[in-house]
Design a protein around this motif. Structure first.
Motif, mmCIF file in Angstrom:
data_model
loop_
_atom_site.group_PDB
_atom_site.id
_atom_site.type_symbol
_atom_site.label_atom_id
_atom_site.label_comp_id
_atom_site.label_asym_id
_atom_site.label_seq_id
_atom_site.Cartn_x
_atom_site.Cartn_y
_atom_site.Cartn_z
ATOM 1 N N GLN A 59 0.845 -1.192 0.000
ATOM 2 C CA GLN A 59 0.000 0.000 0.000
ATOM 3 C C GLN A 59 0.881 1.243 0.000
ATOM 4 O O GLN A 59 1.835 1.340 0.767
ATOM 5 C CB GLN A 59 -0.912 0.001 1.226
ATOM 6 N N THR A 60 0.569 2.184 -0.872
ATOM 7 C CA THR A 60 1.381 3.386 -1.015
ATOM 8 C C THR A 60 0.756 4.557 -0.253
ATOM 9 O O THR A 60 -0.426 4.549 0.075
ATOM 10 C CB THR A 60 1.514 3.795 -2.493
ATOM 11 N N LYS A 61 1.575 5.598 0.004
ATOM 12 C CA LYS A 61 1.057 6.832 0.592
ATOM 13 C C LYS A 61 0.241 7.605 -0.443
ATOM 14 O O LYS A 61 -0.729 8.284 -0.103
ATOM 15 C CB LYS A 61 2.206 7.686 1.114
ATOM 16 N N ARG A 62 0.669 7.502 -1.706
ATOM 17 C CA ARG A 62 -0.081 8.153 -2.777
ATOM 18 C C ARG A 62 -1.500 7.594 -2.813
ATOM 19 O O ARG A 62 -1.719 6.402 -2.616
ATOM 20 C CB ARG A 62 0.621 7.878 -4.117
ATOM 21 N N HIS A 114 0.668 13.939 -1.605
ATOM 22 C CA HIS A 114 0.511 14.865 -0.484
ATOM 23 C C HIS A 114 1.623 15.902 -0.405
ATOM 24 O O HIS A 114 1.408 17.017 0.073
ATOM 25 C CB HIS A 114 0.433 14.081 0.826
ATOM 26 N N ASP A 115 2.815 15.536 -0.853
ATOM 27 C CA ASP A 115 3.942 16.464 -0.898
ATOM 28 C C ASP A 115 4.959 15.919 -1.893
ATOM 29 O O ASP A 115 4.727 14.897 -2.553
ATOM 30 C CB ASP A 115 4.571 16.669 0.489
ATOM 31 N N GLY A 116 6.103 16.613 -2.012
ATOM 32 C CA GLY A 116 7.087 16.232 -3.012
ATOM 33 C C GLY A 116 7.764 14.897 -2.776
ATOM 34 O O GLY A 116 8.360 14.336 -3.696
ATOM 35 N N GLN A 117 7.695 14.369 -1.553
ATOM 36 C CA GLN A 117 8.345 13.091 -1.282
ATOM 37 C C GLN A 117 7.572 11.911 -1.858
ATOM 38 O O GLN A 117 8.090 10.798 -1.933
ATOM 39 C CB GLN A 117 8.551 12.921 0.223
ATOM 40 N N THR A 185 10.847 14.831 -4.606
ATOM 41 C CA THR A 185 11.698 15.954 -4.226
ATOM 42 C C THR A 185 11.355 16.380 -2.806
ATOM 43 O O THR A 185 10.192 16.382 -2.411
ATOM 44 C CB THR A 185 11.528 17.139 -5.192
ATOM 45 N N LYS A 186 12.372 16.770 -2.042
ATOM 46 C CA LYS A 186 12.149 17.232 -0.673
ATOM 47 C C LYS A 186 11.802 18.716 -0.622
ATOM 48 O O LYS A 186 11.457 19.241 0.435
ATOM 49 C CB LYS A 186 13.382 16.953 0.181
ATOM 50 N N LYS A 187 11.881 19.392 -1.756
ATOM 51 C CA LYS A 187 11.682 20.840 -1.790
ATOM 52 C C LYS A 187 10.201 21.241 -1.751
ATOM 53 O O LYS A 187 9.881 22.380 -1.431
ATOM 54 C CB LYS A 187 12.332 21.419 -3.047
ATOM 55 N N ILE A 188 9.322 20.324 -2.098
ATOM 56 C CA ILE A 188 7.890 20.656 -2.209
ATOM 57 C C ILE A 188 7.126 20.044 -1.044
ATOM 58 O O ILE A 188 7.206 18.837 -0.797
ATOM 59 C CB ILE A 188 7.332 20.155 -3.553
ATOM 60 N N ARG A 189 6.370 20.893 -0.340
ATOM 61 C CA ARG A 189 5.671 20.441 0.859
ATOM 62 C C ARG A 189 4.154 20.581 0.754
ATOM 63 O O ARG A 189 3.450 20.456 1.749
ATOM 64 C CB ARG A 189 6.180 21.228 2.073
#
Length: 206
Positions: A59-62, A114-117, A185-189
């Motif tokens: 199961q993914t977070k996406r 939910h975010d860039g990660q 990417t860690k830059k996008i939250r």
């Protein structure tokens, strides 16, 4: 006249060979796009995506949702989903996309990052349920994210940043010859949602 100031050549093919990808840029103004993003975040029947990998259910977070003209069944990553009926708002978005794409679609797979990660690994949308060489139209809302392509044989790569309220069309033999991904990417939250309008062949439902 470029109504939304994207500076995009809508007829340009982003791929050097073996397929066709057109980036139409922003197809709605910021206020309309923001309204749809809010609706999609709160009203869509989101579920965590699943995949069967080496016999194990992952199961993914996406999160994803699947809507269509009929209760189409769509299988990818060894998981089968059944389409929900369109909401009024999703039907409106379908009509907007069809007008810009010059094509019709009968289903839509929605993705919530939910975010860039959260991203998507290299893959192609070439499942047997899809119309062969049919156009896939990707409508983006929320955070701007890089979207990349890689040729299956040569390894050539190209990428574009997809803006809030923008539309990308993948046509012809693109899925046969190219992979695509959404790099993390860690830059996008902040969240991003994309709606991928597709055509399912030869099924009945509802």
């Amino acid at each position: 006249m470029d109504l939304f100031g994207t500076g995009t050549d809508k007829a340009a093919n982003l791929l050097p060979r073996d397929g066709e990808v057109n980036y139409l840029g922003k197809i709605m103004d910021a206020q309309e796009a923001a309204g749809y993003l809010d609706y999609l975040l709160h009203a869509v029947a989101w579920k965590n995506d699943e995949a069967v990998v080496f016999g194990r259910l992952i199961q993914t977070k996406r999160m994803v949702a699947w809507y269509g003209d009929s209760a189409f069944r769509y299988t990818y990553s060894n998981i089968t989903k059944q389409a929900l009926p369109w909401t009024r708002e999703l039907q409106a978005l379908k009509h907007i996309v069809e007008r810009h794409a010059g094509e019709t679609f009968n289903s839509c797979l929605l993705n919530l990052y939910h975010d860039g990660q959260e991203g998507m690994a290299w893959h192609s949308d070439a499942e047997k349920d899809l119309k062969k060489n049919g156009t896939i139209a990707s409508l983006s809302f929320g955070a701007e994210r890089k979207f990349a392509f890689k040729h299956k044989l040569t390894g050539e790569k190209t990428a574009i940043v997809l803006a809030h309220g923008s539309l990308l069309l993948m046509k012809g033999t693109t899925q046969t010859h190219w992979l695509h991904r959404l790099p993390p990417t860690k830059k996008i939250r902040t969240p991003r949602i994309n709606l991928t309008f597709r055509t399912i062949d030869g099924q009945r439902g509802y």
